[in-house]
Scaffold this active site. Structure first.
Site, mmCIF file in Angstrom:
data_model
loop_
_atom_site.group_PDB
_atom_site.id
_atom_site.type_symbol
_atom_site.label_atom_id
_atom_site.label_comp_id
_atom_site.label_asym_id
_atom_site.label_seq_id
_atom_site.Cartn_x
_atom_site.Cartn_y
_atom_site.Cartn_z
ATOM 1 N N CYS A 124 50.289 -18.193 -27.503
ATOM 2 C CA CYS A 124 50.550 -19.201 -28.536
ATOM 3 C C CYS A 124 51.062 -18.493 -29.779
ATOM 4 O O CYS A 124 50.604 -17.405 -30.109
ATOM 5 C CB CYS A 124 49.262 -19.967 -28.861
ATOM 6 S SG CYS A 124 49.545 -21.354 -30.000
ATOM 7 N N CYS A 131 40.957 -18.616 -32.669
ATOM 8 C CA CYS A 131 41.303 -18.971 -31.284
ATOM 9 C C CYS A 131 41.699 -17.729 -30.496
ATOM 10 O O CYS A 131 42.538 -16.941 -30.940
ATOM 11 C CB CYS A 131 42.452 -19.986 -31.297
ATOM 12 S SG CYS A 131 43.027 -20.431 -29.646
ATOM 13 N N GLY A 177 48.146 -22.596 -25.746
ATOM 14 C CA GLY A 177 49.439 -22.996 -26.294
ATOM 15 C C GLY A 177 49.402 -24.223 -27.181
ATOM 16 O O GLY A 177 48.412 -24.958 -27.230
ATOM 17 N N GLU A 178 50.509 -24.415 -27.899
ATOM 18 C CA GLU A 178 50.682 -25.608 -28.740
ATOM 19 C C GLU A 178 51.637 -26.550 -27.988
ATOM 20 O O GLU A 178 52.842 -26.286 -27.906
ATOM 21 C CB GLU A 178 51.264 -25.193 -30.100
ATOM 22 C CG GLU A 178 51.803 -26.334 -30.943
ATOM 23 C CD GLU A 178 50.835 -27.500 -31.138
ATOM 24 O OE1 GLU A 178 49.658 -27.278 -31.437
ATOM 25 O OE2 GLU A 178 51.284 -28.655 -30.976
ATOM 26 N N SER A 209 46.706 -32.485 -27.666
ATOM 27 C CA SER A 209 46.076 -31.972 -28.880
ATOM 28 C C SER A 209 47.053 -31.056 -29.611
ATOM 29 O O SER A 209 47.648 -30.170 -29.013
ATOM 30 C CB SER A 209 44.806 -31.196 -28.498
ATOM 31 O OG SER A 209 44.218 -30.632 -29.647
ATOM 32 N N SER A 231 43.960 -31.033 -34.432
ATOM 33 C CA SER A 231 43.021 -29.960 -34.773
ATOM 34 C C SER A 231 43.002 -29.790 -36.285
ATOM 35 O O SER A 231 43.948 -29.267 -36.849
ATOM 36 C CB SER A 231 43.462 -28.663 -34.100
ATOM 37 O OG SER A 231 43.378 -28.819 -32.707
ATOM 38 N N LEU A 232 41.933 -30.229 -36.907
ATOM 39 C CA LEU A 232 41.886 -30.231 -38.372
ATOM 40 C C LEU A 232 41.154 -28.991 -38.902
ATOM 41 O O LEU A 232 41.724 -28.191 -39.628
ATOM 42 C CB LEU A 232 41.209 -31.526 -38.843
ATOM 43 C CG LEU A 232 41.329 -31.845 -40.311
ATOM 44 C CD1 LEU A 232 42.779 -32.088 -40.712
ATOM 45 C CD2 LEU A 232 40.491 -33.075 -40.656
ATOM 46 N N HIS A 233 39.896 -28.856 -38.584
ATOM 47 C CA HIS A 233 39.067 -27.677 -38.885
ATOM 48 C C HIS A 233 38.753 -27.434 -40.359
ATOM 49 O O HIS A 233 37.867 -26.636 -40.671
ATOM 50 C CB HIS A 233 39.667 -26.402 -38.276
ATOM 51 C CG HIS A 233 40.012 -26.540 -36.837
ATOM 52 N ND1 HIS A 233 39.101 -26.970 -35.902
ATOM 53 C CD2 HIS A 233 41.169 -26.345 -36.162
ATOM 54 C CE1 HIS A 233 39.683 -27.021 -34.723
ATOM 55 N NE2 HIS A 233 40.941 -26.653 -34.848
ATOM 56 N N ASN A 309 33.247 -21.228 -30.308
ATOM 57 C CA ASN A 309 32.975 -20.408 -29.121
ATOM 58 C C ASN A 309 33.488 -18.990 -29.357
ATOM 59 O O ASN A 309 34.679 -18.798 -29.559
ATOM 60 C CB ASN A 309 33.686 -20.994 -27.896
ATOM 61 C CG ASN A 309 33.062 -22.309 -27.491
ATOM 62 O OD1 ASN A 309 31.857 -22.410 -27.296
ATOM 63 N ND2 ASN A 309 33.881 -23.354 -27.405
HETATM 64 N N1 SAH Z 1 47.282 -25.947 -29.853
HETATM 65 C C1 SAH Z 1 46.529 -27.152 -29.612
HETATM 66 C C2 SAH Z 1 45.609 -27.052 -28.399
HETATM 67 C C3 SAH Z 1 44.647 -25.929 -28.552
HETATM 68 S S1 SAH Z 1 43.038 -25.804 -27.972
HETATM 69 C C4 SAH Z 1 45.723 -27.488 -30.843
HETATM 70 O O1 SAH Z 1 45.671 -26.676 -31.765
HETATM 71 O O2 SAH Z 1 45.174 -28.573 -30.912
HETATM 72 C C5 SAH Z 1 42.081 -27.174 -28.200
HETATM 73 C C6 SAH Z 1 41.054 -27.115 -29.339
HETATM 74 O O3 SAH Z 1 40.147 -25.996 -29.307
HETATM 75 C C7 SAH Z 1 41.735 -27.060 -30.676
HETATM 76 O O4 SAH Z 1 41.164 -28.015 -31.528
HETATM 77 C C8 SAH Z 1 41.391 -25.674 -31.139
HETATM 78 O O5 SAH Z 1 41.509 -25.552 -32.521
HETATM 79 C C9 SAH Z 1 40.000 -25.485 -30.616
HETATM 80 N N2 SAH Z 1 39.563 -24.086 -30.603
HETATM 81 C C10 SAH Z 1 40.339 -22.986 -30.599
HETATM 82 N N3 SAH Z 1 39.584 -21.870 -30.593
HETATM 83 C C11 SAH Z 1 38.303 -22.273 -30.588
HETATM 84 C C12 SAH Z 1 37.052 -21.570 -30.535
HETATM 85 N N4 SAH Z 1 37.008 -20.250 -30.464
HETATM 86 N N5 SAH Z 1 35.924 -22.310 -30.502
HETATM 87 C C13 SAH Z 1 35.965 -23.651 -30.523
HETATM 88 N N6 SAH Z 1 37.112 -24.375 -30.554
HETATM 89 C C14 SAH Z 1 38.268 -23.683 -30.585
#
Ligand code: SAH
Length: 381
Positions: A124, A131, A177-178, A209, A231-233, A309
């Site tokens: 990605c 991630c 991936g995105e 997503s 994916s907001l975070h 995670n």
């Molecule tokens: N690129 C897409 C799909 C990615 S993965 C996106 O960003 O939405 C799906 C979800 O898992 C996303 O919300 C991502 O931010 C989240 N994610 C990525 N790494 C993570 C981790 N280590 N622990 C928990 N969630 C995670």
């Protein structure tokens, strides 16, 4: 016309892989062969309902056409390099692509549904800080065949032989991936997931997503009817830019406006906002307040909290159970529909954000991660 990419598993690069076509593409291809379009649909049914990849077994297709098809094309899903089962029933496949690359696909069984988490790219490019795929760097987009092939391989493994008795009830484009960065191939693959002659999943059961590629969110709502997750975070730009560098290009206000346009076009749908909780980073009461304020602008939408995670080399930690509970309660008390995603498959590194696969990194990002690991400045938690 579909872009045709031979997968590593294809017998011959010159032949066309039928998994690269959606229904219209298949009809066009059959027309080119001088065949009637309904023949394309007959073969499509064999491919996705019967999970058949050998033309010789397609008994209602005439012998002459079978021979013609064998000459011109093949049905080539990715090779399974490895598959692993977790103690909770989660299943992970490592699927070989080209040049030593591989992506991961995960099946998550629950009492009332079975969800397959599908990858869209090898690595990605977005470099989200928390991630594991982001840390691997980016190699290339997956072809349509390589995306829909993941569903095909999993369905076949899980014994999805009859269309009525399928075990994959939902697909989420939440693997490596995105997905919006590989727009055409992802949309074509999702058409096959939705098509009655494909996997026949309803729009609510196919979810894309995105980290927030604003213009492509608008394009997606025109291209296909599927569900959206964002994916907001973080609910403030400073923190979000740190965690999701794409936020610099498309800040929160623009992202929210795109989400409002999505809802305006599909009034009966909702958007899920993913929020990964990291200890001391985005899990404080102040962060919850910011998120509540933001969600007021999208009253029909919901929040999905994901406990972080861990993966080797990360500098983040998972929030404590108590903090997660308080964060969720604060949102619920403010009337925000908030779910907590249970972590599944973490004993086989199959949980969200842990998918690493085998990526020959063209961005050279993974070199930095390896260096930090070697120097011992970063360690798994
Ligand atoms: N690129 C897409 C799909 C990615 S993965 C996106 O960003 O939405 C799906 C979800 O898992 C996303 O919300 C991502 O931010 C989240 N994610 C990525 N790494 C993570 C981790 N280590 N622990 C928990 N969630 C995670």
């Amino acid at each position: 016309m579909n872009q045709v990419t031979a997968t590593s598993s294809g017998p011959m690069a010159a032949k066309v892989n039928l998994l690269d076509f959606d229904r219209q593409g298949l009809r066009d291809f059959f027309a080119q062969l001088g065949e009637k379009p309904y023949r394309a649909e007959q073969v499509m049914k064999w491919i996705y309902h019967d999970l058949e990849d050998n033309f010789e077994n397609m008994t209602d297709v005439g012998k002459a056409l079978r021979a013609k098809l064998t000459e011109a094309c093949y049905i080539g899903a990715p090779n399974t390099l490895l598959d692993k089962a977790a103690t909770d029933g989660t299943h992970k496949w490592l699927l070989g692509m080209d040049k030593g690359n591989a992506v991961e696909t995960v099946y998550i069984p629950e009492p009332t549904r079975g969800t397959l988490c599908v990858s869209s790219q090898i690595g990605c490019a977005l470099n989200c800080q928390f991630c594991s795929t982001g840390a691997q760097g980016f190699n290339r987009n997956l072809s349509t065949a390589e995306i829909i092939g993941q569903v095909w391989v999993a369905a076949k493994y899980l014994g999805n032989v009859t269309h009525q008795n399928r075990r994959i009830t939902n697909v989420v484009m939440m693997g490596m991936g995105e997905p919006l960065a590989n727009f055409e191939n992802v949309v074509r693959a999702m058409k096959l997931m939705r098509d009655d002659l494909g996997f026949g999943l309803a729009s609510k059961r196919v979810t894309l997503s995105t980290a927030g590629m604003v213009p492509l969110i608008d394009e997606l709502s025109d291209a296909i009817d599927v569900s959206l997750a964002v994916s907001l975070h973080a609910a403030n730009d400073e923190l979000r830019t740190e965690l999701v560098p794409l936020n610099k290009r498309y800040p929160i206000a623009e992202l929210l406006a795109a989400c409002q346009r999505w809802i305006a076009r599909k009034p009966r749908t909702s958007i899920t906002f993913e929020y990964t909780l990291m200890k001391g980073v985005n899990d404080q009461p102040e962060h919850a307040r910011q998120l509540i304020k933001l969600m007021r602008k999208l009253p029909t939408c919901k929040v999905n909290l994901i406990p972080f995670n861990p993966f080797p080399g990360t500098r983040f930690e998972r929030s404590d159970a108590g903090t997660i509970h308080e964060f969720q309660t604060q949102l619920l008390n403010a009337g925000v529909l908030t779910m907590l995603r249970r972590t599944r498959g973490d004993d086989i590194d199959a949980a969200c954000g842990q998918l690493a696969g085998q990526v020959t990194d063209r961005t050279r990002r993974s070199a930095g991660l390896r260096k930090r690991q070697d120097e011992g400045t970063l360690h798994a938690i």
